[in-house]
Write a protein that holds these residues in place. Structure first.
Motif: not given
Length: 280
Positions: A222-224, A228, A233
């Motif tokens: 979720t962070a890339q 993203e 999230r």
């Protein structure tokens, strides 16, 4: 005078020998006629196949039976769908049938077709390294061995192209197709474990894997890249990534020029045996 006319001239001169008995003449005639058919039959076949180089010869047919034998089986599917268990079952079934098998687990330090660390600075360098690794494996794979891997054709490339670098499905497909082209001489077979309920599969291993594992995979997804870009999230975002990955993988798999078998999770020995029955 062509070779056929010359042969017949020699033959007729030979049988004019008045000192030969009828039985001797018959034997000689039979032998010469037999030799004639063998020689000129071969010349005719050679001439025809030379003029038709794309037509398979009898030798080609015999060798193709051996060369078509599957030498690489790759088990794919979402996390915790049972890839390792299925790969081990496939390997055991092949061994029971007399095949020489090498089964290599995902992430093994000595994996012949993968690298231990995928932390490449960019996709271009990763692609070059991974494709070179596949080329080396395909070139040096033992001809009498069937290799059983998991994750290396779909999961690893999709995690990198889609989840890390946020690449499109077409870009992922082209990369995976490049790998498929390299391993084509091994006549690979893909066994895909189709787990439509990603959440239930992950829920089932949370206690075993622990919070550290869960937090790491959530962050990775979720962070890339894809997560993203789509504003995903937390745990639900991670599951959404897996569900989309499954859809893409199945579409890509069906587009590849490789034999594949899509099976449900928790397949028993009987189902695995049926799958192996269909593998050359």
């Amino acid at each position: 005078m062509d070779s056929k006319q010359r042969f017949l001239q020699i033959y007729h001169e030979f049988i004019k020998d008045d000192n030969m008995l009828p039985s001797e003449l018959y034997i000689v005639s039979f032998r010469y006629i037999t030799i004639y058919h063998l020689i000129f039959g071969y010349i005719t076949l050679y001439t025809w196949t030379s003029a038709h180089p794309t037509y398979p010869s009898p030798y080609h047919d015999i060798m193709s039976t051996y060369e078509m034998r599957t030498r690489l089986i790759i088990v794919e599917g979402l996390p915790d769908s049972g890839k390792s268990t299925t790969a081990a079952m496939v390997a055991a079934e092949l061994e029971a049938r007399g095949r020489n098998v090498v089964c290599v687990e995902e992430g093994a330090a000595d994996h012949p077709a993968d690298v231990g660390d995928h932390d490449f600075p960019d996709f271009a360098s990763e692609r070059a390294t991974i494709l070179d690794t596949w080329r080396a494996f395909a070139a040096h794979a033992e001809p009498d061995t069937t290799y059983v891997f998991n994750c290396v054709l779909l999961q690893n490339p999709m995690c990198e192209t889609m989840m890390r670098f946020g690449m499109s499905e077409d870009e992922s497909r082209r990369y995976i197709s490049d790998i498929a082209a390299i391993i084509a001489p091994l006549h690979p077979v893909v066994i895909y474990i189709d787990e439509p309920g990603a959440k239930s599969a992950i829920d089932g291993v949370l206690d075993e894997r622990g919070d550290g594992w869960l937090n790491a995979v959530i962050d990775y997804h979720t962070a890339q890249g894809y997560g993203e870009a789509h504003g995903l999230r937390g745990y639900e975002g991670y599951i959404a990534c897996l569900e989309e990955r499954r859809e893409r993988e199945l579409r890509i798999l069906r587009s590849l020029p490789v034999d594949s078998h899509i099976i449900p999770p928790s397949s028993d020995a009987k189902r695995i045996s049926t799958v192996v029955d269909a593998i050359p």
